[in-house]
Structures are given as C-alpha cells and as structure tokens.
Scaffold this active site. Structure first.
Site, mmCIF file in Angstrom:
data_model
loop_
_atom_site.group_PDB
_atom_site.id
_atom_site.type_symbol
_atom_site.label_atom_id
_atom_site.label_comp_id
_atom_site.label_asym_id
_atom_site.label_seq_id
_atom_site.Cartn_x
_atom_site.Cartn_y
_atom_site.Cartn_z
ATOM 1 N N ASP A 103 0.865 -1.172 0.000
ATOM 2 C CA ASP A 103 0.000 0.000 0.000
ATOM 3 C C ASP A 103 0.904 1.224 0.000
ATOM 4 O O ASP A 103 1.855 1.298 0.783
ATOM 5 C CB ASP A 103 -0.843 -0.012 1.284
ATOM 6 C CG ASP A 103 -2.273 0.380 1.042
ATOM 7 O OD1 ASP A 103 -2.486 1.514 0.560
ATOM 8 O OD2 ASP A 103 -3.175 -0.418 1.342
ATOM 9 N N ASP A 204 -3.133 4.625 -2.153
ATOM 10 C CA ASP A 204 -4.204 5.127 -1.303
ATOM 11 C C ASP A 204 -4.701 6.504 -1.777
ATOM 12 O O ASP A 204 -3.888 7.386 -2.079
ATOM 13 C CB ASP A 204 -3.649 5.237 0.128
ATOM 14 C CG ASP A 204 -4.732 5.475 1.166
ATOM 15 O OD1 ASP A 204 -5.676 4.670 1.222
ATOM 16 O OD2 ASP A 204 -4.625 6.457 1.931
ATOM 17 N N GLU A 257 -6.555 3.675 -5.481
ATOM 18 C CA GLU A 257 -7.843 3.830 -4.810
ATOM 19 C C GLU A 257 -8.288 5.256 -5.104
ATOM 20 O O GLU A 257 -7.588 6.216 -4.779
ATOM 21 C CB GLU A 257 -7.706 3.635 -3.299
ATOM 22 C CG GLU A 257 -9.077 3.653 -2.624
ATOM 23 C CD GLU A 257 -9.063 4.216 -1.217
ATOM 24 O OE1 GLU A 257 -9.981 3.900 -0.446
ATOM 25 O OE2 GLU A 257 -8.156 4.993 -0.873
ATOM 26 N N HIS A 326 -11.010 -3.507 3.334
ATOM 27 C CA HIS A 326 -10.944 -3.244 4.774
ATOM 28 C C HIS A 326 -11.762 -2.031 5.211
ATOM 29 O O HIS A 326 -11.780 -1.712 6.394
ATOM 30 C CB HIS A 326 -9.476 -3.043 5.171
ATOM 31 C CG HIS A 326 -8.883 -1.828 4.504
ATOM 32 N ND1 HIS A 326 -8.644 -1.784 3.148
ATOM 33 C CD2 HIS A 326 -8.551 -0.622 4.991
ATOM 34 C CE1 HIS A 326 -8.175 -0.584 2.840
ATOM 35 N NE2 HIS A 326 -8.098 0.137 3.932
HETATM 36 O O1 TEU Z 1 -9.582 5.156 2.271
HETATM 37 C C1 TEU Z 1 -10.035 6.346 1.689
HETATM 38 C C2 TEU Z 1 -11.439 6.570 1.847
HETATM 39 O O2 TEU Z 1 -12.015 7.249 1.070
HETATM 40 C C3 TEU Z 1 -12.072 5.948 3.008
HETATM 41 O O3 TEU Z 1 -11.670 6.656 4.117
HETATM 42 C C4 TEU Z 1 -13.494 5.997 2.888
HETATM 43 O O4 TEU Z 1 -13.947 7.302 2.771
HETATM 44 C C5 TEU Z 1 -14.027 5.456 4.132
HETATM 45 O O5 TEU Z 1 -13.274 4.354 4.519
HETATM 46 C C6 TEU Z 1 -15.405 5.023 3.925
HETATM 47 O O6 TEU Z 1 -15.846 4.609 5.133
HETATM 48 C C7 TEU Z 1 -8.223 4.963 2.378
HETATM 49 C C8 TEU Z 1 -7.951 3.711 3.162
HETATM 50 O O7 TEU Z 1 -8.461 2.609 2.458
HETATM 51 C C9 TEU Z 1 -8.542 3.847 4.525
HETATM 52 O O8 TEU Z 1 -8.424 2.686 5.275
HETATM 53 C C10 TEU Z 1 -7.830 4.992 5.201
HETATM 54 O O9 TEU Z 1 -8.435 5.249 6.436
HETATM 55 C C11 TEU Z 1 -7.876 6.264 4.359
HETATM 56 O O10 TEU Z 1 -7.559 6.046 2.998
HETATM 57 C C12 TEU Z 1 -6.858 7.252 4.855
HETATM 58 O O11 TEU Z 1 -5.586 6.823 4.532
#
Ligand code: TEU
Ligand code: CA
Length: 545
Positions: A103, A204, A257, A326
């Site tokens: 990641d 991310d 993502e 996750h």
């Molecule tokens: O997720 C980005 C994201 O958009 C999420 O926070 C989403 O809005 C949220 O999970 C919906 O409930 C990424 C990662 O996958 C996440 O685990 C991290 O918390 C986030 O970035 C910050 O790095």
C-alpha cells in the site's frame, strides 16, 4: 474502451488477495497479526489460487488509522516484524510463484513522521512539506473544508502559530505536492521497495493528492472543498511522472484507490495511452445501498447494483473488480443473506466477483464467507472513523438508537475482525487476546471446517479461481448486461466463439427464467439447468454457437 490490444499482462491474468495484516494471522500471541503470520499461511494462499498479495500498510506507524498513518516509509512497524521478515515474505511468496504489492499512502503521513515534526518549526526547510496556513482574519480555520472522517480538516498548532491541513484523521497531515522536494521523497520510497522485489503498489486515495487551491469550497453535505482536489490536472501530472521516472524501470503495476470518481475520470486515470495508473478501485457500486453518505443506508437493490457494475465494466479499459475491502462491510451481510442462505449467498457473490472482466481482488475472509462483526457495544469498535462519526452525529442530536444502527451496518470494523482459521477460542488467529473482537460465528464459519468439505464456500472459490484461469473468456471477454432487477442480475461474457451466460439470483424466493445452456458452475448441486432458480442461486451456462 473494452477492446484489448495485444497480449494480456501478467497482472491481468492473476487474482489478487488483500491482506489486512493486523487481522490476518498472529504468530507470537500478542493478539496482533504480523508478517511471520502471513508467511505461515502462504501455502493456504497458494492453494486458493491467488497470484498476488496486496498488503495493507506494514510501515512504521502510530496506528491511529491502522497503518494508514505512516511515520517511517523505510521500515516495518514493530508489531508486524522487521525488514528481514518482509524480505523473507517476498522471497517465500516468490518461491511459490506469488508476488507481493504494498500500500502506498502518500496523500498524508503520520503527525509523528520526522518531516512533520520538523515542519512544525516555521523556519524549518520541511515547513513546505505540508499545508501550513494562517487562520482567517478574526479567527477560525483557513477555509471551510470538511474531512473524510467527519471533522474539520484543520488543526491549530500552538508551537507554530498556524493551522495544518488533514483530509483524514488529525494524526494524518496532508503532504504538499506543490513542493518538488515531496515528489522526490516519494520517488525514493517507491524505488526502495521496488528494489526489494515488490511487484507494485495499491495507491491510497491517489486521485486527491494534489490540492489545486485552498480556497473555500461550495458548501456540501459531505466533503466541502472537494472540487479543489478531486482528480485535478496536477494529480495527472504527478502520476505521469511517477510512471516514467520510477515505475517504468520495473516489472510492476499500480492500482489506485480513487474516491468520488466518475467513469470518465476513472478512464482518464488508467487509459494505457496516458500512462498514469494501471487500474483503479471505483466506489459507485459500493454506494448503491447508501443514501448520499455512507452513514445513511438505503435498501440494497440488485438492479441498481447491476447497472452500476455494467457502467464501469464498459467504461474501463481494464477494471479492478472487488466486492470487499478493509473499509467496507462484508458483502454477504450487505448484498445477500448471511442467515438462512449464507452459503448459497457467499458462493453466488463469488461467481459475481470471478466472472467479471478485469482483475479480481479477494479480501481476506471473503473466501470463507465471513460476515459482519457481531459487536454489542461502541467500546468494541476500534476504528477512528466509527468513533468520530458517532461523536459528530451525537453533536447533531441524532438519537442513540439510530446512531447504533448506522454503526452496526457501516462500521469499517465489520471487515476488520480477525480471520477465522478454526473454531477454537482465538479462531486460530491468536493464542492471546485479539486486538479486535472475533465474531462468535467463527465456531461455524472457519477455514478448518471448510478445508475438506467439498461443498464449502472455500472449495467453491478454489474451483472457480481454477476455472477462471482456464477460460480466457472470463478474464478478458466482452461484458454485456442482459438483465438487472431487484431479484436477479444476468450478463453475458463472450470472446471469439465462446459465450457464457451468468445468472445470479438476489432473492430468497424461487424464480423461473427462460435461459438455457450447458451448466458449468452452480452453487446448488445440480447437473443441468432447466430454468428454475432457487434462492440466491448462481448458474454459469456455456452457450454453444
Ligand atoms: O480510504 C479512503 C477513503 O475514502 C475511506 O476513508 C473511505 O472514505 C471510508 O473508509 C469510507 O468509510 C483509504 C484507506 O483505504 C482507509 O483505510 C484509510 O483510512 C484512508 O484512505 C486514509 O488513509
Ligand atoms: Ca503478533
């Protein structure tokens, strides 16, 4: 954009498995998953048939957001192991024909990262690594933006007399990509890991890294300010440069993502001609059971779901296909039935995941049909987002019962409970006390119970993955939606003379359909298909032409 040119690349032919290291396998009894734990399960993963392991962050981190807050990009978090463990994992995976991707979290660092600590001094050369701004005249945040985790996105720092920007938790300050030094740092980080033998990155929130301006945003229910940073030209520039200046030197791939992307934005980010990302994770299909924001549920509707899937299957040159990760509740609890028809449902969703065009991603535990967390109180939740949102809703006087129901259905901890390896008290995950509760249903739903049961969800996954590898039509064939309604989704895959029809019931009632063909996959024990569909049935028919 569905016509493929040339041969498929290796990462287009593999199935990718996401590991959330904290919850995958503990090897030393401290209740936290670790890299040695992953190594001990490599044979299991090999047998499942996956070719690439994506590890959620294992870098050094204070774990405010379970590793998505990095304090040292060049080292491994103590609880997870050492650089030597990571090298061993890469080598042991390679020995089994599997690759590892990491990641890459570069929108923000931890507030404990030395860059940030230094940057708190206004005279430091690191000051411009982050967004430090004065408050408004008369007081208050520099702008009106709101964060992803339901709070303001500015924190006032006494020491430096200014505010810093964080789009996620307070402990996750955003990096400033207007500063070329930041970009150079990221390039070295990427090279460091690629040189150690990893095969790419899951990037991310990659479409929001470049903040075009810090002006006030149009007021919205969520994410005020986002028009200033979602997929801006500056992001495209950075991605192009990372590709030509780093990634092109390695045999690797990236999956970004990308939040709040439209199919057009998505296509622009991974159009092979533009040379930015290879694939993206879009979210529209995950939003079909939400009302404006994820915290407000609406009833799942398979028709809406099917149409969104169709739109992205058509829009993308090469889709990344997933139903879980996750951050999302478990698919069987969310899109189907985790009660009476649990096994049928989990297998039906496996068919949906593994018969779409693109590269499928399986999230740990999905292959045994793990369900949402059965937590009974807020204290059992660890996720920073869940606690923030609960606090925010409380401030808006949302009644406790309603807040509770929202958390039950939407908390990210639904996906983060430890993998259920067996029916014993630590579920085979740990001999100690697990960092997050283990679902009571591990007594019934676990790997050991499914391992030798030919009818199990796990063995269904194994078969389907094996079949997908034999049939290019499933990997790369055209995708055509035939029907999408509340009770079922039907689509066709075709390549040259090959044609397959995929029929998926999303109903607990029997149905009748008029499709016919040779039955090659069924989640019921049937030899032929006569048009009768049982609850949550999945049927793959081969159509002779
Ligand atoms: O997720 C980005 C994201 O958009 C999420 O926070 C989403 O809005 C949220 O999970 C919906 O409930 C990424 C990662 O996958 C996440 O685990 C991290 O918390 C986030 O970035 C910050 O790095
Ligand atoms: Ca451990």
């Amino acid at each position: 954009m569905s016509v493929l040119t040339g041969e498929l690349k290796w990462w287009q032919q593999e199935i990718i498995y996401q590991i959330y290291p904290r919850s995958f396998q503990d090897s030393n009894g401290d209740g936290v998953g670790d890299i040695q734990g992953i190594i001990s399960r490599l044979d299991y993963l090999k047998e499942l048939g996956v070719g690439v392991l994506w590890l959620s962050p294992v870098y050094k981190s204070p774990q405010v957001d379970n590793g998505y807050d990095i304090s040292d990009y060049y080292d491994i978090h103590d609880e997870y192991g050492t650089l030597a463990d990571m090298d061993e994992l890469i080598a042991q995976a390679a020995a089994r024909g599997m690759r590892v991707i990491m990641d890459l979290v570069i929108n923000h660092t931890s507030d404990q990262h030395p860059w940030f600590i230094e940057s708190r001094d206004p005279a430091s050369p690191k000051r411009d690594y982050y967004y430090w701004r004065d408050g408004r005249e008369g007081g208050g945040n520099p702008n009106n933006w709101t964060s992803f985790f339901g709070e303001d996105c500015w924190v006032y720092d006494e020491k430096s007399g200014q505010y810093y920007l964080h789009l996620f938790a307070k402990g996750q300050p955003d990096l400033n990509y207007h500063n070329p030094a930041v970009f150079e740092e990221i390039k070295s980080i990427m090279r460091f890991w690629l040189d150690r033998g990893i095969a790419g990155f899951r990037c991310d929130v990659i479409n929001i890294i470049f903040k075009e301006s810090l002006e006030d945003g149009r007021r919205r229910l969520i994410l005020t300010g986002s028009e200033h940073y979602i997929s801006r030209p500056g992001t495209h520039e950075i991605l192009k440069k990372l590709r030509s200046e780093v990634l092109d030197d390695y045999d690797c791939f990236t999956v970004g993502e990308t939040v709040f992307v439209t199919p057009k934005m998505g296509q622009e980010l991974c159009d092979p001609e533009r040379r930015e990302l290879d694939m993206i994770f879009s979210f529209e299909h995950m939003e079909t059971d939400q009302f404006i924001v994820k915290w407000f549920k609406r009833k799942f509707h398979a028709g809406r779901f099917g149409r969104v899937i169709e739109r992205w299957q058509q829009a993308m040159y090469w889709p990344a296909v997933y139903l879980e990760n996750h951050d999302q509740p478990r698919s069987v609890s969310r899109f189907a039935d985790d009660g009476r028809y649990w096994s049928e449902s989990a297998k039906m969703l496996a068919v949906l995941l593994l018969t779409q065009r693109g590269t499928p991603f399986v999230f740990q535990g999905e292959e045994i049909g793990m369900t949402n967390f059965d937590f009974a109180s807020l204290e059992q939740l660890q996720d920073v987002e869940s606690h923030n949102i609960d606090r925010l809703l409380k401030r808006f006087h949302v009644p406790a019962g309603m807040r509770w129901r929202m958390l039950l259905r939407t908390s990210r901890d639904n996906a983060r409970t430890p993998v259920q390896w067996n029916g014993e008290s630590g579920a085979g995950f740990t001999t100690g006390s697990p960092w997050l509760g283990i679902n009571k249903n591990h007594k019934k739903i676990n790997v050991a119970a499914q391992e030798h049961d030919t009818e199990s969800v796990l063995n269904f996954y194994r078969c389907l993955i094996g079949m997908r590898k034999q049939r290019e039509v499933l990997v790369a064939g055209d995708f055509k939606l035939i029907e999408a309604k509340r009770s079922r989704i039907v689509y066709e895959r075709s390549l040259g003379h090959e044609r397959m029809l995929i029929i998926l019931s999303f109903s607990d009632k029997p149905q009748r359909v008029s499709y016919r063909g040779d039955l090659i996959v069924s989640n019921y024990s049937r030899q032929t298909f006569d048009g009768r569909l049982s609850p949550y049935e999945a049927a793959v028919l081969e159509i002779m032409m």
